[in-house]
Design a protein around this motif. Structure first.
Motif, PDB file in Angstrom:
ATOM      1  N   ARG A 110       0.835  -1.201   0.000  1.00 24.30           N
ATOM      2  CA  ARG A 110       0.000   0.000   0.000  1.00 24.30           C
ATOM      3  C   ARG A 110       0.871   1.252   0.000  1.00 24.30           C
ATOM      4  N   GLU A 111       0.338   2.334  -0.531  1.00 24.09           N
ATOM      5  CA  GLU A 111       1.034   3.617  -0.543  1.00 24.09           C
ATOM      6  C   GLU A 111       0.311   4.586   0.376  1.00 24.09           C
ATOM      7  N   PHE A 112       1.082   5.438   1.037  1.00 25.55           N
ATOM      8  CA  PHE A 112       0.543   6.414   1.977  1.00 25.55           C
ATOM      9  C   PHE A 112       1.148   7.778   1.692  1.00 25.55           C
ATOM     10  N   VAL A 113       0.552   8.806   2.272  1.00 30.50           N
ATOM     11  CA  VAL A 113       1.069  10.164   2.131  1.00 30.50           C
ATOM     12  C   VAL A 113       2.214  10.338   3.124  1.00 30.50           C
ATOM     13  N   PHE A 114       3.401  10.582   2.601  1.00 28.78           N
ATOM     14  CA  PHE A 114       4.614  10.748   3.405  1.00 28.78           C
ATOM     15  C   PHE A 114       4.567  12.072   4.159  1.00 28.78           C
ATOM     16  N   VAL A 115       4.938  12.055   5.441  1.00 25.37           N
ATOM     17  CA  VAL A 115       5.014  13.272   6.242  1.00 25.37           C
ATOM     18  C   VAL A 115       6.477  13.609   6.529  1.00 25.37           C
ATOM     19  N   ALA A 116       7.217  12.684   7.151  1.00 25.96           N
ATOM     20  CA  ALA A 116       8.609  12.961   7.518  1.00 25.96           C
ATOM     21  C   ALA A 116       9.295  11.698   7.998  1.00 25.96           C
ATOM     22  N   VAL A 117      10.623  11.762   8.042  1.00 25.85           N
ATOM     23  CA  VAL A 117      11.422  10.730   8.714  1.00 25.85           C
ATOM     24  C   VAL A 117      12.022  11.396   9.933  1.00 25.85           C
ATOM     25  N   ARG A 118      11.793  10.789  11.097  1.00 25.75           N
ATOM     26  CA  ARG A 118      12.316  11.332  12.348  1.00 25.75           C
ATOM     27  C   ARG A 118      12.898  10.197  13.185  1.00 25.75           C
ATOM     28  N   GLN A 119      13.871  10.553  14.019  1.00 26.49           N
ATOM     29  CA  GLN A 119      14.391   9.552  14.941  1.00 26.49           C
ATOM     30  C   GLN A 119      13.581   9.645  16.227  1.00 26.49           C
ATOM     31  N   THR A 120      12.945   8.549  16.554  1.00 29.27           N
ATOM     32  CA  THR A 120      12.161   8.468  17.779  1.00 29.27           C
ATOM     33  C   THR A 120      12.151   7.022  18.238  1.00 29.27           C
TER      34      THR A 120
END
Length: 83
Positions: free
Chosen positions: A11-21
């Motif tokens: 499935r494809e989704f709307v990308f928001v960000a890559v963060r370290q958590t």
């Protein structure tokens, strides 16, 4: 979603960000209903391809590090069952 065993695989989704958590890089995205989720970056195509996976070219479904971690988890469960 590229993780082969995840129910959202393909499935494809709307990308928001890559963060370290949570001590790891995670991809944040929203679904069709606008709900935000996050997954390990390695389960998506947002990360550079894993070198081992690229070299294995489909011949090996598991990475050594993942199998070693699985073994560690199994050993921990076995220790708990024998208490």
């Amino acid at each position: 979603m590229t993780h082969p065993f995840h129910p959202w695989s393909g499935r494809e989704f709307v990308f928001v960000a890559v963060r370290q958590t949570w001590s790891q890089d995670r991809v944040f995205f929203v679904d069709a209903e606008g709900r935000q989720f996050s997954l390990p970056v390695g389960w998506t195509d947002a990360a550079a391809p894993d070198e081992f996976v690229a070299m294995a070219a489909g011949r090996c479904p598991f990475r050594f590090a993942d199998l070693a971690e699985l073994r560690r988890l199994i050993d921990g469960l076995a220790d708990r069952l024998h208490m």
